[in-house]
Write a protein that holds these residues in place. Sequence first.
Motif, PDB file in Angstrom:
ATOM      1  N   SER A 384      -4.755   3.252 -15.964  1.00  0.00           N
ATOM      2  CA  SER A 384      -5.556   2.837 -14.804  1.00  0.00           C
ATOM      3  C   SER A 384      -4.663   2.294 -13.702  1.00  0.00           C
ATOM      4  O   SER A 384      -4.879   2.575 -12.519  1.00  0.00           O
ATOM      5  CB  SER A 384      -6.573   1.759 -15.217  1.00  0.00           C
ATOM      6  OG  SER A 384      -7.498   2.260 -16.138  1.00  0.00           O
ATOM      7  N   SER A 385      -3.647   1.518 -14.073  1.00  0.00           N
ATOM      8  CA  SER A 385      -2.754   0.934 -13.075  1.00  0.00           C
ATOM      9  C   SER A 385      -1.944   2.004 -12.355  1.00  0.00           C
ATOM     10  O   SER A 385      -1.591   1.847 -11.180  1.00  0.00           O
ATOM     11  CB  SER A 385      -1.815  -0.080 -13.731  1.00  0.00           C
ATOM     12  OG  SER A 385      -0.976   0.551 -14.686  1.00  0.00           O
ATOM     13  N   SER A 386      -1.659   3.107 -13.045  1.00  0.00           N
ATOM     14  CA  SER A 386      -0.873   4.178 -12.421  1.00  0.00           C
ATOM     15  C   SER A 386      -1.686   4.998 -11.420  1.00  0.00           C
ATOM     16  O   SER A 386      -1.122   5.714 -10.593  1.00  0.00           O
ATOM     17  CB  SER A 386      -0.322   5.110 -13.506  1.00  0.00           C
ATOM     18  OG  SER A 386      -1.368   5.774 -14.186  1.00  0.00           O
ATOM     19  N   LEU A 387      -3.019   4.871 -11.466  1.00  0.00           N
ATOM     20  CA  LEU A 387      -3.874   5.627 -10.543  1.00  0.00           C
ATOM     21  C   LEU A 387      -3.708   5.189  -9.100  1.00  0.00           C
ATOM     22  O   LEU A 387      -3.991   5.938  -8.172  1.00  0.00           O
ATOM     23  CB  LEU A 387      -5.351   5.466 -10.948  1.00  0.00           C
ATOM     24  CG  LEU A 387      -5.795   6.101 -12.267  1.00  0.00           C
ATOM     25  CD1 LEU A 387      -7.250   5.745 -12.545  1.00  0.00           C
ATOM     26  CD2 LEU A 387      -5.619   7.615 -12.221  1.00  0.00           C
ATOM     27  N   THR A 388      -3.261   3.932  -8.905  1.00  0.00           N
ATOM     28  CA  THR A 388      -3.213   3.376  -7.551  1.00  0.00           C
ATOM     29  C   THR A 388      -1.888   3.630  -6.836  1.00  0.00           C
ATOM     30  O   THR A 388      -1.704   3.175  -5.706  1.00  0.00           O
ATOM     31  CB  THR A 388      -3.465   1.860  -7.607  1.00  0.00           C
ATOM     32  OG1 THR A 388      -2.495   1.253  -8.472  1.00  0.00           O
ATOM     33  CG2 THR A 388      -4.850   1.569  -8.147  1.00  0.00           C
ATOM     34  N   ASP A 389      -0.968   4.349  -7.459  1.00  0.00           N
ATOM     35  CA  ASP A 389       0.338   4.613  -6.838  1.00  0.00           C
ATOM     36  C   ASP A 389       0.189   5.394  -5.538  1.00  0.00           C
ATOM     37  O   ASP A 389      -0.536   6.393  -5.473  1.00  0.00           O
ATOM     38  CB  ASP A 389       1.241   5.399  -7.800  1.00  0.00           C
ATOM     39  CG  ASP A 389       1.709   4.550  -8.959  1.00  0.00           C
ATOM     40  OD1 ASP A 389       1.597   3.315  -8.852  1.00  0.00           O
ATOM     41  OD2 ASP A 389       2.192   5.116  -9.959  1.00  0.00           O
ATOM     42  N   GLY A 390       0.888   4.925  -4.498  1.00  0.00           N
ATOM     43  CA  GLY A 390       0.956   5.667  -3.238  1.00  0.00           C
ATOM     44  C   GLY A 390      -0.283   5.641  -2.383  1.00  0.00           C
ATOM     45  O   GLY A 390      -0.416   6.444  -1.454  1.00  0.00           O
ATOM     46  N   MET A 391      -1.220   4.754  -2.650  1.00  0.00           N
ATOM     47  CA  MET A 391      -2.463   4.694  -1.869  1.00  0.00           C
ATOM     48  C   MET A 391      -2.310   3.811  -0.638  1.00  0.00           C
ATOM     49  O   MET A 391      -1.447   2.938  -0.569  1.00  0.00           O
ATOM     50  CB  MET A 391      -3.601   4.149  -2.740  1.00  0.00           C
ATOM     51  CG  MET A 391      -4.062   5.071  -3.847  1.00  0.00           C
ATOM     52  SD  MET A 391      -5.453   4.350  -4.765  1.00  0.00           S
ATOM     53  CE  MET A 391      -5.866   5.697  -5.869  1.00  0.00           C
ATOM     54  N   SER A 392      -3.185   4.035   0.347  1.00  0.00           N
ATOM     55  CA  SER A 392      -3.249   3.152   1.505  1.00  0.00           C
ATOM     56  C   SER A 392      -3.892   1.840   1.081  1.00  0.00           C
ATOM     57  O   SER A 392      -4.479   1.737   0.001  1.00  0.00           O
ATOM     58  CB  SER A 392      -4.080   3.801   2.617  1.00  0.00           C
ATOM     59  OG  SER A 392      -5.423   4.001   2.179  1.00  0.00           O
ATOM     60  N   LYS A 393      -3.811   0.824   1.956  1.00  0.00           N
ATOM     61  CA  LYS A 393      -4.345  -0.494   1.607  1.00  0.00           C
ATOM     62  C   LYS A 393      -5.826  -0.439   1.227  1.00  0.00           C
ATOM     63  O   LYS A 393      -6.240  -0.945   0.182  1.00  0.00           O
ATOM     64  CB  LYS A 393      -4.171  -1.458   2.787  1.00  0.00           C
ATOM     65  CG  LYS A 393      -2.748  -1.877   3.064  1.00  0.00           C
ATOM     66  CD  LYS A 393      -2.731  -2.864   4.237  1.00  0.00           C
ATOM     67  CE  LYS A 393      -1.315  -3.322   4.533  1.00  0.00           C
ATOM     68  NZ  LYS A 393      -1.286  -4.291   5.660  1.00  0.00           N
ATOM     69  N   GLY A 394      -6.620   0.170   2.103  1.00  0.00           N
ATOM     70  CA  GLY A 394      -8.060   0.213   1.867  1.00  0.00           C
ATOM     71  C   GLY A 394      -8.418   0.970   0.613  1.00  0.00           C
ATOM     72  O   GLY A 394      -9.258   0.524  -0.184  1.00  0.00           O
ATOM     73  N   LEU A 395      -7.784   2.126   0.413  1.00  0.00           N
ATOM     74  CA  LEU A 395      -8.066   2.940  -0.765  1.00  0.00           C
ATOM     75  C   LEU A 395      -7.581   2.231  -2.024  1.00  0.00           C
ATOM     76  O   LEU A 395      -8.257   2.242  -3.065  1.00  0.00           O
ATOM     77  CB  LEU A 395      -7.397   4.309  -0.634  1.00  0.00           C
ATOM     78  CG  LEU A 395      -7.698   5.326  -1.744  1.00  0.00           C
ATOM     79  CD1 LEU A 395      -9.199   5.576  -1.856  1.00  0.00           C
ATOM     80  CD2 LEU A 395      -6.948   6.639  -1.490  1.00  0.00           C
ATOM     81  N   PHE A 396      -6.420   1.578  -1.929  1.00  0.00           N
ATOM     82  CA  PHE A 396      -5.854   0.865  -3.076  1.00  0.00           C
ATOM     83  C   PHE A 396      -6.795  -0.237  -3.562  1.00  0.00           C
ATOM     84  O   PHE A 396      -7.118  -0.320  -4.748  1.00  0.00           O
ATOM     85  CB  PHE A 396      -4.497   0.255  -2.709  1.00  0.00           C
ATOM     86  CG  PHE A 396      -4.018  -0.784  -3.687  1.00  0.00           C
ATOM     87  CD1 PHE A 396      -3.422  -0.425  -4.883  1.00  0.00           C
ATOM     88  CD2 PHE A 396      -4.191  -2.142  -3.411  1.00  0.00           C
ATOM     89  CE1 PHE A 396      -3.004  -1.388  -5.794  1.00  0.00           C
ATOM     90  CE2 PHE A 396      -3.766  -3.109  -4.318  1.00  0.00           C
ATOM     91  CZ  PHE A 396      -3.170  -2.733  -5.509  1.00  0.00           C
ATOM     92  N   ILE A 397      -7.242  -1.085  -2.637  1.00  0.00           N
ATOM     93  CA  ILE A 397      -8.011  -2.250  -3.057  1.00  0.00           C
ATOM     94  C   ILE A 397      -9.394  -1.854  -3.568  1.00  0.00           C
ATOM     95  O   ILE A 397      -9.923  -2.458  -4.498  1.00  0.00           O
ATOM     96  CB  ILE A 397      -8.099  -3.293  -1.917  1.00  0.00           C
ATOM     97  CG1 ILE A 397      -8.387  -4.675  -2.493  1.00  0.00           C
ATOM     98  CG2 ILE A 397      -9.111  -2.897  -0.872  1.00  0.00           C
ATOM     99  CD1 ILE A 397      -7.314  -5.211  -3.414  1.00  0.00           C
ATOM    100  N   ASN A 398      -9.997  -0.822  -2.974  1.00  0.00           N
ATOM    101  CA  ASN A 398     -11.295  -0.356  -3.467  1.00  0.00           C
ATOM    102  C   ASN A 398     -11.160   0.347  -4.807  1.00  0.00           C
ATOM    103  O   ASN A 398     -12.017   0.200  -5.689  1.00  0.00           O
ATOM    104  CB  ASN A 398     -11.949   0.569  -2.441  1.00  0.00           C
ATOM    105  CG  ASN A 398     -12.603  -0.195  -1.299  1.00  0.00           C
ATOM    106  OD1 ASN A 398     -13.646  -0.825  -1.473  1.00  0.00           O
ATOM    107  ND2 ASN A 398     -11.987  -0.160  -0.117  1.00  0.00           N
ATOM    108  N   SER A 399     -10.086   1.106  -4.971  1.00  0.00           N
ATOM    109  CA  SER A 399      -9.842   1.759  -6.265  1.00  0.00           C
ATOM    110  C   SER A 399      -9.616   0.723  -7.358  1.00  0.00           C
ATOM    111  O   SER A 399     -10.078   0.884  -8.491  1.00  0.00           O
ATOM    112  CB  SER A 399      -8.623   2.692  -6.169  1.00  0.00           C
ATOM    113  OG  SER A 399      -8.854   3.727  -5.247  1.00  0.00           O
TER     114      SER A 399
END
Length: 498
Positions: A384-399
Amino acid sequence: MKKIKFPSAQTILLIIAAFVALLTWCIPSGQYDRLAYNKDDNSFIKTSKDDAIVLEASQKTLDDLKIKIPLEKFTSGAIYKAISIPETYQKLESRPQGIKEFILSPLKGIIAVADIIILVLFIGGIVAIVNFTGAFEAGISRLSVLLKGKEFILIIVVTSLIALGGTTFGLAEETIAFYPILIPIFIAAKYDAIVALACIYIGSSIGTMMSTTNPFSTIIASNSAGINWTSGIEGRIVMLLVGLIICILYIIRYAQRVKNDPTKSIIFDQKESIEKMFSFQKSSEPIDFTLRLKLVLSIFALCFIVMVYGVINLEWWFLEMTAVFFVGAVVIGFIYRINETVFVNTFIKGANELLSVAFIIGLARGVTILMEDGLISDTLLYYSSSLTDGMSKGLFINSTMFVYSGLSFFIPSSSGMAVLTMPVMSPLADTVSLGREHVVNAYLLGVGLFAFINPTGLILASLAIVKVGYDKWLKFIIPLIIILTLVSMTFLTISAYL
């Protein structure tokens, strides 16, 4: 054609347990190394799959392990559970849970939560004693007169007070005590049992979802992230107020619809059976609210005040809370001069009324034990933690919020979730130039949103008391969850770019 009946709470949990057991055959076993502080000799104990070693309790040790948490968080007792060590995940030999483990899991679960089960049974006992005296009937009669035409005030007060308990000290399991008392009051106000359930359960859930000083979520999560718990508190207060208003308006809208037309109730087909079970026989004569009955209710209310004070200030937990209700029942028995044999039989009968609820709590814990024994929770966290790699701020925090919602099915304990995941998830905020308090907020919102329907949490036990099916609760709550999800996503997105 015979209508298919939705399964009971117990059957739902057994199905979930079977599903989790099956997952342990499909998901690889794995685990992060753990670090715990030993206050007896001021040292760290690092455990891995092979061994456990003692390390110096110093900031250098934490830095070497890439744990960005101040040493004083451990030495002060703020972090009192073993935390996951980042970048130490490793696959382990598979530990699939078979038929034997599946059969034993509910029994292990009941043993593991014996303290909670005893509390529930004793609550059933004291409620039966108070009910025997007629104090509830007299009190509800008086309250009905006082609130006539203004019953909606009851919704606002109950939901707000319980939300206050949730946000400050994590009022959750303790709310089980409120259902047998408040359901008759709401029924007397011409509402249905769903309204009573909503005020109590939604109140607790929205409070813990946006915890401010709750030591079991906000404080321990912030400590595990290496930040002060006051970081981001302003946003949490705003979200608490907004969320509480939304929930109260949602409940009032449904309640007024039911009050105006009882057929609009989601549980209209259960109306007679529930009212017969929870409401009191109407008497043609006015009920005399005597001084003795007022004293009985005062002692009963005092039990809750003492319980809350003890939890907040005296570090009480389930054993002490149970003792409070037991003493309260005995005192009420003396005041009302209940015969010893009648007292014992009434108390046991009341405990028996909540026995099914106690078993549900044990079954839910059994599901968690299957996950722990199968060693799949850390694997899910790792991927699950690896899913957030390389995301923008908004996408990262919502994911991150949605990741926490998913993980909360497998790790229903808020404090357990915090210490296991925050040392791994919070450093990810650094990679997208976000403060770690944003991850704490995403954790609170994600876990909180799923708590409204999480079958491995408290909802099934709560529904068992109210005698409402899980399917009917989903029908009632899903629109509210959608609204709160959209509000949460908006809050997280805006706060990420401020």
